[in-house]
Write a protein that holds these residues in place. Structure first.
Motif, PDB file in Angstrom:
ATOM      1  N   VAL A 332      37.881  29.100  37.670  1.00 14.97           N
ATOM      2  CA  VAL A 332      38.331  30.483  37.856  1.00 14.97           C
ATOM      3  C   VAL A 332      39.836  30.568  37.601  1.00 14.97           C
ATOM      4  CG1 VAL A 332      38.700  32.318  39.577  1.00 14.97           C
ATOM      5  CG2 VAL A 332      36.479  31.201  39.395  1.00 14.97           C
ATOM      6  N   HIS A 333      40.556  29.591  38.111  1.00 11.05           N
ATOM      7  CA  HIS A 333      41.998  29.538  37.888  1.00 11.05           C
ATOM      8  C   HIS A 333      42.298  29.454  36.380  1.00 11.05           C
ATOM      9  CE1 HIS A 333      46.029  28.948  39.288  1.00 11.05           C
ATOM     10  NE2 HIS A 333      46.173  27.909  38.493  1.00 11.05           N
ATOM     11  N   SER A 334      41.545  28.632  35.688  1.00 14.32           N
ATOM     12  CA  SER A 334      41.744  28.478  34.238  1.00 14.32           C
ATOM     13  C   SER A 334      41.407  29.765  33.495  1.00 14.32           C
ATOM     14  CB  SER A 334      40.872  27.357  33.671  1.00 14.32           C
ATOM     15  OG  SER A 334      41.087  26.189  34.401  1.00 14.32           O
ATOM     16  N   PHE A 335      40.376  30.465  33.961  1.00 13.76           N
ATOM     17  CA  PHE A 335      40.028  31.753  33.351  1.00 13.76           C
ATOM     18  C   PHE A 335      41.166  32.757  33.576  1.00 13.76           C
ATOM     19  CE2 PHE A 335      38.205  36.045  34.156  1.00 13.76           C
ATOM     20  CZ  PHE A 335      37.909  36.371  32.839  1.00 13.76           C
ATOM     21  N   LEU A 336      41.709  32.775  34.778  1.00 14.52           N
ATOM     22  CA  LEU A 336      42.804  33.706  35.077  1.00 14.52           C
ATOM     23  C   LEU A 336      44.049  33.394  34.240  1.00 14.52           C
ATOM     24  CD1 LEU A 336      42.426  33.966  38.963  1.00 14.52           C
ATOM     25  CD2 LEU A 336      41.971  35.780  37.312  1.00 14.52           C
ATOM     26  N   GLU A 337      44.220  32.119  33.913  1.00 15.19           N
ATOM     27  CA  GLU A 337      45.342  31.720  33.052  1.00 15.19           C
ATOM     28  C   GLU A 337      45.014  31.828  31.568  1.00 15.19           C
ATOM     29  OE1 GLU A 337      46.171  27.722  34.361  1.00 15.19           O
ATOM     30  OE2 GLU A 337      47.875  28.455  35.538  1.00 15.19           O
ATOM     31  N   LYS A 338      43.833  32.334  31.280  1.00 16.37           N
ATOM     32  CA  LYS A 338      43.351  32.520  29.908  1.00 16.37           C
ATOM     33  C   LYS A 338      43.217  31.206  29.134  1.00 16.37           C
ATOM     34  CE  LYS A 338      44.940  37.234  29.920  1.00 16.37           C
ATOM     35  NZ  LYS A 338      45.521  38.376  29.326  1.00 16.37           N
ATOM     36  N   ARG A 339      42.922  30.137  29.851  1.00 12.33           N
ATOM     37  CA  ARG A 339      42.671  28.864  29.176  1.00 12.33           C
ATOM     38  C   ARG A 339      41.215  28.766  28.738  1.00 12.33           C
ATOM     39  NH1 ARG A 339      44.136  24.466  33.360  1.00 12.33           N
ATOM     40  NH2 ARG A 339      43.671  22.998  31.700  1.00 12.33           N
ATOM     41  N   ILE A 340      40.328  29.465  29.433  1.00 14.02           N
ATOM     42  CA  ILE A 340      38.903  29.449  29.066  1.00 14.02           C
ATOM     43  C   ILE A 340      38.372  30.889  29.073  1.00 14.02           C
ATOM     44  CG2 ILE A 340      38.521  27.138  30.054  1.00 14.02           C
ATOM     45  CD1 ILE A 340      37.051  28.652  32.390  1.00 14.02           C
ATOM     46  N   SER A 341      37.206  31.070  28.441  1.00 13.79           N
ATOM     47  CA  SER A 341      36.630  32.413  28.395  1.00 13.79           C
ATOM     48  C   SER A 341      35.691  32.625  29.589  1.00 13.79           C
ATOM     49  CB  SER A 341      35.864  32.605  27.089  1.00 13.79           C
ATOM     50  OG  SER A 341      34.661  31.851  27.151  1.00 13.79           O
ATOM     51  N   PHE A 342      35.313  33.874  29.799  1.00 13.01           N
ATOM     52  CA  PHE A 342      34.430  34.226  30.908  1.00 13.01           C
ATOM     53  C   PHE A 342      33.097  33.483  30.830  1.00 13.01           C
ATOM     54  CE2 PHE A 342      31.443  37.161  33.059  1.00 13.01           C
ATOM     55  CZ  PHE A 342      32.086  37.277  34.279  1.00 13.01           C
ATOM     56  N   LEU A 343      32.553  33.408  29.610  1.00 10.81           N
ATOM     57  CA  LEU A 343      31.239  32.769  29.456  1.00 10.81           C
ATOM     58  C   LEU A 343      31.297  31.248  29.593  1.00 10.81           C
ATOM     59  CD1 LEU A 343      29.603  34.907  26.618  1.00 10.81           C
ATOM     60  CD2 LEU A 343      29.142  34.987  29.071  1.00 10.81           C
ATOM     61  N   GLN A 344      32.494  30.702  29.491  1.00  9.17           N
ATOM     62  CA  GLN A 344      32.620  29.245  29.674  1.00  9.17           C
ATOM     63  C   GLN A 344      32.549  28.850  31.157  1.00  9.17           C
ATOM     64  OE1 GLN A 344      36.188  28.781  27.239  1.00  9.17           O
ATOM     65  NE2 GLN A 344      35.136  27.188  26.081  1.00  9.17           N
ATOM     66  N   ILE A 345      32.730  29.825  32.041  1.00  5.92           N
ATOM     67  CA  ILE A 345      32.730  29.504  33.478  1.00  5.92           C
ATOM     68  C   ILE A 345      31.449  28.755  33.889  1.00  5.92           C
ATOM     69  CG2 ILE A 345      32.740  30.500  35.825  1.00  5.92           C
ATOM     70  CD1 ILE A 345      34.746  32.618  34.799  1.00  5.92           C
ATOM     71  N   PRO A 346      30.257  29.350  33.691  1.00  7.24           N
ATOM     72  CA  PRO A 346      29.044  28.618  34.117  1.00  7.24           C
ATOM     73  C   PRO A 346      28.790  27.338  33.323  1.00  7.24           C
ATOM     74  CG  PRO A 346      28.461  30.658  32.971  1.00  7.24           C
ATOM     75  CD  PRO A 346      29.933  30.692  33.186  1.00  7.24           C
ATOM     76  N   THR A 347      29.139  27.349  32.044  1.00 14.01           N
ATOM     77  CA  THR A 347      28.892  26.163  31.210  1.00 14.01           C
ATOM     78  C   THR A 347      29.676  24.972  31.746  1.00 14.01           C
ATOM     79  OG1 THR A 347      28.933  27.760  29.422  1.00 14.01           O
ATOM     80  CG2 THR A 347      28.761  25.453  28.789  1.00 14.01           C
ATOM     81  N   LEU A 348      30.950  25.221  32.079  1.00 11.02           N
ATOM     82  CA  LEU A 348      31.800  24.143  32.583  1.00 11.02           C
ATOM     83  C   LEU A 348      31.322  23.666  33.953  1.00 11.02           C
ATOM     84  CD1 LEU A 348      35.200  25.656  31.464  1.00 11.02           C
ATOM     85  CD2 LEU A 348      34.242  23.490  30.651  1.00 11.02           C
ATOM     86  N   LEU A 349      30.915  24.613  34.793  1.00 10.61           N
ATOM     87  CA  LEU A 349      30.428  24.241  36.130  1.00 10.61           C
ATOM     88  C   LEU A 349      29.191  23.356  36.013  1.00 10.61           C
ATOM     89  CD1 LEU A 349      30.753  27.664  38.028  1.00 10.61           C
ATOM     90  CD2 LEU A 349      32.206  25.637  38.283  1.00 10.61           C
TER      91      LEU A 349
END
Ligand code: MG
Length: 385
Positions: A332-349
């Motif tokens: 989530v922190h990485s998404f907020l910093e725009k290092r990853i996209s929204f759809l990458q959240i579940p994939t990475l988890l």
């Protein structure tokens, strides 16, 4: 008799609202202890207003500054994790409100439980990562754990209508967040700013993103399971965009009990403090003189991958929920910093979870280690993409 309160996280959203309730009912409470992370200016104001005898802040330098600023008062100022822990077991306190965000809420909660305090719990991580351990300790030390989260407060209230063996299932409502109804393709390039705009609730950044992915609801499934000792298949999530029905309990005979109210945390906070009583207040209320329509729609497997991951973590048990939580904080922190996209959240988890070897019935140390491992591993996985 007045309740003697310790509020951990007193300058955050739940902490400041708890103090509003204290102000509404001055004859019912004494504030004995306050703790916060870094907002020492607000803490100073709170000390001058509520006169606690002990406070804790995170950094030592802040503690020194605060001590100087409060030199005219006799308040004791502590610092660091130890400060917060000492405060959780403070002898004059009978209710500890745990409103700190993140993993740092776990040790103070356990300490308060072991000191036999009543714990009003707004910190999710505690039950998500160490729910079994925490509830076992609560039984052992005869400490009461009362939920502050609106959904769990609702379930807790609806559970008064029947016995444990009569529960068919608990129905957790989810607003669906800011992206309700959007197709997967449309989510590919949503921004943190869009994810932070929750339609009904005002919340911090992590929980807002977690609400947009439904990870927050997934964590609430785990929390509910631990807090009310339910089976995984006894907890259902439904989408309810209006956030008026805060959750429901369905009994064996088909009766469904719901708790309704405006989406406002003041009520669940007050109930955690007033329970088993109910106190009149002048908070804003649901308006019966307006037209209302309440909607409910089912959630299907595969629709919200983060929710599925939470059910998976619950099923895997042991250290897996701690891994999911630790990994989620990093993504989530990485998404907020725009290092990853929204759809990458579940994939990475999912990637991090697949690398974890679960330890069943973990000790506190093993849970802490699983959390650290998950954070490190998530950083590695993100760096590789
Ligand atoms: Mg909630």
């Amino acid at each position: 008799m007045k309740q003697q309160l310790a509020i951990l996280g007193s300058t955050g959203s739940i902490g400041t609202q708890t103090l509003k309730i204290v102000e509404q009912f001055p004859h019912r409470f004494n504030v004995r202890a306050l703790a916060t992370g870094t907002n020492i200016s607000l803490l100073e104001e709170q000390v001058r207003r509520f006169h606690p005898e002990i406070v804790a802040v995170y950094h030592k330098e802040h503690a020194v500054t605060l001590k100087n600023r409060l030199a005219d008062l006799s308040v004791k100022v502590l610092s660091g994790e130890r400060g917060m822990i000492e405060l959780s077991a403070w002898p004059g306190v009978d209710v500890v409100i745990v409103a700190v965000v993140g993993f740092s809420g776990m040790m103070p909660t356990l300490t308060a439980i072991r000191a036999g305090k009543k714990v009003a719990l707004a910190n999710k991580e505690t039950l998500v990562v160490a729910g079994e351990l925490v509830m076992t300790e609560a039984r052992r030390f005869k400490a009461t754990v009362l939920p502050i989260d609106s959904e769990h407060s609702a379930i807790f209230q609806c559970l008064h209508a029947g016995r444990k063996g009569e529960i068919k299932q608990v129905v957790l409502t989810a607003s669906g967040g800011p992206f309700l109804g959007k197709k997967k393709e449309e989510l590919a390039d949503v921004t943190p700013e869009q994810a932070l705009k929750h339609p009904n609730w005002k919340m911090g950044p992590r929980i807002s993103v977690d609400s947009a992915t439904l990870m927050n609801k997934g964590f609430e499934v785990i929390e509910a399971c631990r807090l009310f000792e339910l089976e995984k298949n006894q907890i259902k999530v439904v989408i309810h965009p209006e956030s008026i029905v805060h959750s429901m309990v369905e009994y064996l005979d088909g009766s469904i009990l719901a708790q309704l109210g405006l989406p406002d945390m003041l009520l669940p906070i007050q109930y955690a403090l007033s329970y088993p009583e109910r106190w009149a207040n002048d908070f804003p209320r649901f308006a019966w003189d307006h037209h209302h329509a309440l909607h409910f729609s089912p959630v299907f497997e595969g629709e919200y991958p983060c929710l599925d991951l939470a059910y998976y973590a619950l099923q895997a048990g042991g250290t897996m929920p701690a891994v999911l939580n630790g990994a989620d904080e990093i993504v989530v922190h990485s998404f907020l910093e725009k290092r990853i996209s929204f759809l990458q959240i579940p994939t990475l988890l999912a990637e991090v979870m697949s690398r974890h070897k679960v330890i069943q019935q973990p000790s506190l140390e093993e849970i802490v280690e699983a959390d650290r491992w998950a954070r490190r591993e998530t950083e590695k996985v993100i760096c590789r993409i």
